[in-house]
Write a protein that holds these residues in place. Structure first.
Motif: not given
Length: 91
Positions: A25-31
């Motif tokens: 999850t939140g795999g589109g940017s950052g960590n």
């Protein structure tokens, strides 16, 4: 710029993931992006979930261009229907 992951004891569990797939999850940017790419480098199929369509698709395309298996999933992990639908898909 390529993401680099420094393996620590926290990351050691990733080395044990041989079968199955990763749901990031939140795999589109950052960590989240860094984690998705790290799983892909180890040969794990990755489902990249993000609120932003373009971001999720870009990371999934990056993984596929490197020979990995990935799918882009759009949704909000805090919304049960989004998460349930995403988990029913496979990269």
């Amino acid at each position: 710029m390529k993401s680099k992951v420094i393996l620590t004891k926290k990351w050691a569990a990733m080395e044990k993931l041989v079968e199955g797939s990763a749901f990031v999850t939140g795999g589109g940017s950052g960590n989240g992006r860094t984690i998705a790419l790290a799983f892909a480098r180890r040969g794990t199929p990755v489902a990249v979930m993000d609120l932003r369509t373009q971001a999720a698709e870009a990371v999934a395309a990056e993984i596929r261009s490197g020979g990995g298996r990935a799918s882009a999933l759009i949704g909000d992990v805090s919304v049960w229907d989004d998460t349930s639908n995403a988990l029913s898909e496979r990269p």
